[in-house]
Design a protein around this motif. Structure first.
Motif, PDB file in Angstrom:
ATOM      1  N   PHE A  38       0.842  -1.194   0.000  1.00  0.00           N
ATOM      2  CA  PHE A  38       0.000   0.000   0.000  1.00  0.00           C
ATOM      3  C   PHE A  38       0.874   1.240   0.000  1.00  0.00           C
ATOM      4  O   PHE A  38       1.854   1.308   0.733  1.00  0.00           O
ATOM      5  CB  PHE A  38      -0.831   0.081   1.286  1.00  0.00           C
ATOM      6  CG  PHE A  38      -1.975  -0.872   1.393  1.00  0.00           C
ATOM      7  CD1 PHE A  38      -2.965  -0.927   0.430  1.00  0.00           C
ATOM      8  CD2 PHE A  38      -2.091  -1.702   2.507  1.00  0.00           C
ATOM      9  CE1 PHE A  38      -4.041  -1.788   0.563  1.00  0.00           C
ATOM     10  CE2 PHE A  38      -3.163  -2.565   2.648  1.00  0.00           C
ATOM     11  CZ  PHE A  38      -4.138  -2.612   1.672  1.00  0.00           C
ATOM     12  N   PHE A  39       0.486   2.234  -0.779  1.00  0.00           N
ATOM     13  CA  PHE A  39       1.001   3.582  -0.584  1.00  0.00           C
ATOM     14  C   PHE A  39      -0.187   4.420  -0.125  1.00  0.00           C
ATOM     15  O   PHE A  39      -1.156   4.583  -0.867  1.00  0.00           O
ATOM     16  CB  PHE A  39       1.610   4.141  -1.864  1.00  0.00           C
ATOM     17  CG  PHE A  39       1.790   5.639  -1.849  1.00  0.00           C
ATOM     18  CD1 PHE A  39       2.332   6.285  -0.740  1.00  0.00           C
ATOM     19  CD2 PHE A  39       1.413   6.415  -2.945  1.00  0.00           C
ATOM     20  CE1 PHE A  39       2.489   7.662  -0.717  1.00  0.00           C
ATOM     21  CE2 PHE A  39       1.566   7.794  -2.920  1.00  0.00           C
ATOM     22  CZ  PHE A  39       2.097   8.424  -1.807  1.00  0.00           C
ATOM     23  N   ALA A 217      -9.743  -4.694  -0.160  1.00  0.00           N
ATOM     24  CA  ALA A 217     -11.046  -4.048  -0.042  1.00  0.00           C
ATOM     25  C   ALA A 217     -10.916  -2.557   0.281  1.00  0.00           C
ATOM     26  O   ALA A 217     -11.660  -1.735  -0.257  1.00  0.00           O
ATOM     27  CB  ALA A 217     -11.864  -4.747   1.049  1.00  0.00           C
ATOM     28  N   CYS A 218      -9.954  -2.194   1.158  1.00  0.00           N
ATOM     29  CA  CYS A 218      -9.837  -0.792   1.564  1.00  0.00           C
ATOM     30  C   CYS A 218      -9.434   0.094   0.386  1.00  0.00           C
ATOM     31  O   CYS A 218      -9.986   1.174   0.190  1.00  0.00           O
ATOM     32  CB  CYS A 218      -8.829  -0.663   2.702  1.00  0.00           C
ATOM     33  SG  CYS A 218      -7.211  -1.366   2.347  1.00  0.00           S
ATOM     34  N   ALA A 219      -8.470  -0.380  -0.412  1.00  0.00           N
ATOM     35  CA  ALA A 219      -8.020   0.403  -1.550  1.00  0.00           C
ATOM     36  C   ALA A 219      -9.142   0.530  -2.587  1.00  0.00           C
ATOM     37  O   ALA A 219      -9.343   1.577  -3.197  1.00  0.00           O
ATOM     38  CB  ALA A 219      -6.792  -0.244  -2.187  1.00  0.00           C
ATOM     39  N   LYS A 220      -9.898  -0.556  -2.745  1.00  0.00           N
ATOM     40  CA  LYS A 220     -11.015  -0.553  -3.685  1.00  0.00           C
ATOM     41  C   LYS A 220     -12.054   0.475  -3.269  1.00  0.00           C
ATOM     42  O   LYS A 220     -12.644   1.155  -4.098  1.00  0.00           O
ATOM     43  CB  LYS A 220     -11.638  -1.953  -3.702  1.00  0.00           C
ATOM     44  CG  LYS A 220     -12.756  -2.138  -4.701  1.00  0.00           C
ATOM     45  CD  LYS A 220     -12.182  -2.435  -6.059  1.00  0.00           C
ATOM     46  CE  LYS A 220     -13.283  -2.672  -7.087  1.00  0.00           C
ATOM     47  NZ  LYS A 220     -12.691  -2.726  -8.437  1.00  0.00           N
ATOM     48  N   ALA A 221     -12.258   0.590  -1.938  1.00  0.00           N
ATOM     49  CA  ALA A 221     -13.325   1.452  -1.447  1.00  0.00           C
ATOM     50  C   ALA A 221     -12.900   2.912  -1.337  1.00  0.00           C
ATOM     51  O   ALA A 221     -13.752   3.785  -1.237  1.00  0.00           O
ATOM     52  CB  ALA A 221     -13.799   0.961  -0.079  1.00  0.00           C
ATOM     53  N   CYS A 222     -11.607   3.193  -1.310  1.00  0.00           N
ATOM     54  CA  CYS A 222     -11.140   4.563  -1.059  1.00  0.00           C
ATOM     55  C   CYS A 222     -11.582   5.486  -2.199  1.00  0.00           C
ATOM     56  O   CYS A 222     -11.210   5.266  -3.349  1.00  0.00           O
ATOM     57  CB  CYS A 222      -9.613   4.584  -0.922  1.00  0.00           C
ATOM     58  SG  CYS A 222      -8.972   6.241  -0.633  1.00  0.00           S
ATOM     59  N   PRO A 223     -12.356   6.526  -1.891  1.00  0.00           N
ATOM     60  CA  PRO A 223     -12.893   7.375  -2.957  1.00  0.00           C
ATOM     61  C   PRO A 223     -11.897   8.423  -3.478  1.00  0.00           C
ATOM     62  O   PRO A 223     -12.165   9.031  -4.496  1.00  0.00           O
ATOM     63  CB  PRO A 223     -14.088   8.056  -2.284  1.00  0.00           C
ATOM     64  CG  PRO A 223     -13.714   8.146  -0.853  1.00  0.00           C
ATOM     65  CD  PRO A 223     -12.872   6.929  -0.566  1.00  0.00           C
ATOM     66  N   ILE A 227      -5.559   5.610  -0.533  1.00  0.00           N
ATOM     67  CA  ILE A 227      -4.964   4.278  -0.392  1.00  0.00           C
ATOM     68  C   ILE A 227      -4.726   3.715  -1.784  1.00  0.00           C
ATOM     69  O   ILE A 227      -5.670   3.481  -2.538  1.00  0.00           O
ATOM     70  CB  ILE A 227      -5.897   3.339   0.390  1.00  0.00           C
ATOM     71  CG1 ILE A 227      -6.162   3.891   1.791  1.00  0.00           C
ATOM     72  CG2 ILE A 227      -5.296   1.940   0.479  1.00  0.00           C
ATOM     73  CD1 ILE A 227      -7.243   3.131   2.553  1.00  0.00           C
ATOM     74  N   GLN A 228      -3.471   3.559  -2.134  1.00  0.00           N
ATOM     75  CA  GLN A 228      -3.135   3.015  -3.450  1.00  0.00           C
ATOM     76  C   GLN A 228      -2.481   1.661  -3.262  1.00  0.00           C
ATOM     77  O   GLN A 228      -1.586   1.500  -2.435  1.00  0.00           O
ATOM     78  CB  GLN A 228      -2.206   3.964  -4.189  1.00  0.00           C
ATOM     79  CG  GLN A 228      -2.835   5.343  -4.389  1.00  0.00           C
ATOM     80  CD  GLN A 228      -1.885   6.313  -5.065  1.00  0.00           C
ATOM     81  OE1 GLN A 228      -0.996   5.917  -5.812  1.00  0.00           O
ATOM     82  NE2 GLN A 228      -2.067   7.590  -4.776  1.00  0.00           N
ATOM     83  N   PHE A 229      -2.931   0.701  -4.055  1.00  0.00           N
ATOM     84  CA  PHE A 229      -2.405  -0.658  -3.962  1.00  0.00           C
ATOM     85  C   PHE A 229      -1.644  -0.973  -5.242  1.00  0.00           C
ATOM     86  O   PHE A 229      -2.011  -0.514  -6.321  1.00  0.00           O
ATOM     87  CB  PHE A 229      -3.557  -1.646  -3.789  1.00  0.00           C
ATOM     88  CG  PHE A 229      -3.163  -3.077  -4.041  1.00  0.00           C
ATOM     89  CD1 PHE A 229      -2.487  -3.797  -3.071  1.00  0.00           C
ATOM     90  CD2 PHE A 229      -3.428  -3.684  -5.256  1.00  0.00           C
ATOM     91  CE1 PHE A 229      -2.093  -5.106  -3.309  1.00  0.00           C
ATOM     92  CE2 PHE A 229      -3.045  -4.994  -5.502  1.00  0.00           C
ATOM     93  CZ  PHE A 229      -2.383  -5.712  -4.522  1.00  0.00           C
ATOM     94  N   GLY A 230      -0.594  -1.769  -5.133  1.00  0.00           N
ATOM     95  CA  GLY A 230       0.102  -2.178  -6.347  1.00  0.00           C
ATOM     96  C   GLY A 230       1.449  -2.804  -6.054  1.00  0.00           C
ATOM     97  O   GLY A 230       1.739  -3.187  -4.919  1.00  0.00           O
TER      98      GLY A 230
END
Lengths: 324, 337
Positions: A38-39, A217-223, A227-230
């Protein structure tokens, strides 16, 4: 006694020759996917807590008490056995320019307008108050103390370089709890009937979703994409770009936290862009994996054990071989 | 102190006036925290764990005392020490299992052996120590049985196995007594981790003091010489190592002098000192020996509980996590985090 600071994890100690910063390979995966992480860019966090909710929903994490903490808008309090994402709210009064501190006069904020913040020339002056918000999470350290000290093997390193607890192995000894330099992992203490009560619990970086090629789920939900995932390498580059941009635009206290593979935990899989010092957000300023000093500790314990053995022998010799 | 008070400058109100004219080890540091909330988590452990630390030390020390008494020809001291060792190790095992969140899964500890986990290493040390200790105790108990039992095949086997069992147990015993210090210091709990150099010596000294103390209580006066030496030597080591430890710990030594931990620490120092003096001064008196022995044993227990509670308190106050880390970071002159 003097070399307790010697590094347990000196560079190159990762048996496969790939260096110490590839935890999946070091854990024995022969062809792991790129390390995931996560970043969390706190500069765009709006404190909506969608991440907290999404995490609980997806992972079936129970509620952790419905109480008011009386501090800011943060009623979650901190990470724990039933809180795997936690949004911190910091209310900061910054001294207005020229006033040097103290409580500033109240300001008429006016009616909300549809213009961009600061676009209205009447309200362009420096704000004397700001919110800092930060969505905190398990750091998924390169050198993870929780994983090191777990006596059952319940904690393990995944192929994505993350750290996960196996509920069916954990015996609830609680050793990982004080071992974590970030205060992340905890034993779940309720509600009664939850299958994980008494077991160590923390963020899994949605291991199940990752295994299916999805993002957590958190990164998906962040509007706001706070929260960036990769892939961690790419996230680190992206974070550096964002930091440069913020510093250039005047946020001189902005800093990256946890990204550096040279830090005390070998760099974290979840790292942050902060607008103030780490401790303002409740993060440790200079965390070190506790097992770094372990060889020195074992040496001290061995010396003490030898002292006890020798002392006991001396107690008998001093007593003239026995009777007083 | 409300959380609002500690919000911005959490340390400001915690400054403590030091008694006895001690110099502050570092200047009072201003520090920031998140609403005064802890940074690291305190261990979820309860009284079971300090009890386990104490009983482990007593068991290890008593095995050494028993083996020495066996070799030196002190049968009654040997018998009482073996029984103390067995009782202590059984108690410590109970405390260890009772403390688990899922006690039924205790055996999961035996799935792996990890040198990076002091709890894993300790489990294996206990697994090696326990059976030999049990053998020594069985050998002792068989001697108390009627002659028909002693003469039976199993009776004769156990009678012979008592001594080698006790010797092997005594060789493992120092590890039983000292590894528990690493169990505490290998954590991010500020006060425990900062004690990493000296705590093993405090613990083995404490173990020797408790062992010698129990030797004075349970053994006969005529065979008490070695136990008395062990008690006094252990007390001196415990008190000396503890002083050095507190000087090397910086501000993380403070919790050892405050609240519950402070009271326990004072009690430990007083009891251990009084016990050691009494053991020397009252060596011709059975009553004085027993009282001294009890004081030493209680002092040892207080030491473990004091260290335990000081660590818990240091984890609850973010000051002890943040201030030393800030100083380390600033001393390094880098801002890597």
């Amino acid at each position: 006694m003097s070399s307790l600071g010697r590094s347990f994890f000196s560079p190159g100690s990762g048996g496969t020759g790939t260096g110490p910063f590839d935890p999946a390979r070091d854990a024995g995966y022969t062809d792991p996917p790129p390390r995931k992480g996560f970043f969390t860019d706190t500069s765009v966090c709006i404190g909506c807590k969608a991440c907290e909710v999404a995490c609980k929903e997806w992972n079936a994490v129970p509620e952790d008490g419905i109480a008011l903490t009386g501090m800011s808008y943060d009623n979650t309090g901190g990470l724990g056995g039933s809180t795997w994402r936690h949004v911190a709210f910091i209310e900061q009064e910054l001294p207005a320019p020229g006033q040097g501190g103290g409580r500033p006069d109240t300001v008429d904020l006016g009616m909300p307008t549809a213009t961009l913040p600061g676009a209205d020339p009447e309200h362009r002056e420096h704000a004397d108050f700001r919110w800092l918000m930060e969505s905190d999470v398990c750091k998924h350290c390169t050198h993870a103390a929780c994983l090191d000290v777990c006596p059952t093997g319940a904690l393990f390193r995944t192929e994505f370089g993350t750290v996960v607890v196996q509920d069916d192995i954990c015996n609830g000894c609680g050793y990982c709890v004080p071992a974590c330099p970030y205060g992340v992992i905890d034993r779940r203490d309720g509600p009664a009937g939850d299958p994980a009560v008494g077991l160590a619990q923390k963020c899994t970086l949605c291991y199940d979703r990752l295994s299916d090629g999805m993002e957590p789920a958190c990164a998906k939900a962040c509007p706001t994409q706070s929260i960036q995932f990769g892939d961690l390498d790419e996230l680190r580059e992206r974070a550096q770009g964002r930091l440069d941009m913020l510093v250039e635009s005047g946020e001189t206290t902005a800093q990256l936290y946890g990204h550096d593979p040279g830090n005390g935990v070998g760099g974290t899989g979840a790292f942050f862009l902060l607008l103030d010092e780490p401790e303002v957000y409740g993060l440790p300023p200079d965390p070190v994996v506790t097992t770094k000093d372990l060889p020195g500790m074992w040496r001290q314990a061995a010396l003490a054990a030898a002292a006890l053995l020798g002392g006991a022998a001396a107690a008998f010799i001093g007593a003239g071989g026995g009777r007083r | 102190m409300t959380e609002q008070d500690v919000r911005r400058r959490g340390g400001g109100k915690r400054r403590r006036r030091r008694g006895r004219g001690e110099q502050a080890m570092v200047p009072d540091a201003e520090f920031t925290s998140y609403y005064g909330r802890p940074v690291v988590k305190a261990s979820p452990w309860q009284a079971d764990i300090p009890a386990y630390l104490f009983l482990g030390g007593l068991a290890g020390g008593s095995s050494l005392l028993a083996a020495g008494a066996d070799l030196a020809g002190l049968p009654r001291q040997r018998r009482s020490a073996r029984l103390v060792a067995s009782g202590a190790i059984a108690g410590s095992l109970y405390a260890l299992i009772h403390d688990l969140g899922r006690p039924a899964r205790f055996h999961h500890m035996l799935r792996v052996a990890k040198v990076t986990s002091p709890m894993s290493v300790g489990t294996w040390i206990l697994s090696a120590y326990g059976p030999f200790n049990a053998l020594a105790t069985a050998g002792e108990l068989i001697g108390l049985m009627p002659e028909s039992v002693r003469r039976s095949r199993i009776g004769r086997t156990l009678g012979v196995a008592g001594r080698p069992g006790g010797m092997v147990a005594a060789l493992i015993a120092p590890a039983v007594a000292s590894y528990t210090a690493v169990l505490l210091t290998d954590t991010a709990t500020p006060t425990w981790h900062a004690a990493k150099r000296e705590l093993p010596f405090v613990f083995v000294g404490s173990a020797a003091a408790a062992t010698g103390g129990m030797g004075l209580v349970a053994g006969p006066l005529g065979e008490s010489g070695p136990a008395r030496n062990l008690a006094v030597g252990g007390a001196v080591l415990e008190l000396g190592a503890s002083r050095i430890m507190q000087h090397s710990m910086g501000i993380t030594a403070e919790p050892l002098h405050q609240g519950t931990a402070g009271n326990l620490h004072t009690a430990a120092t007083t009891l251990t000192t009084a016990g050691a003096v009494g053991a020397v001064a009252g060596q011709r008196s059975r009553i004085a020996s027993v009282l001294s022995g009890l004081a030493l044993t209680a002092g040892s227990a207080c030491t473990r509980f004091a260290i335990f509670h000081a660590g818990q308190a240091s984890a609850h106050d973010p000051r002890y996590t943040v201030v030393p880390q800030r100083e380390r970071r600033e001393a390094r002159g880098a801002s890597t985090s």
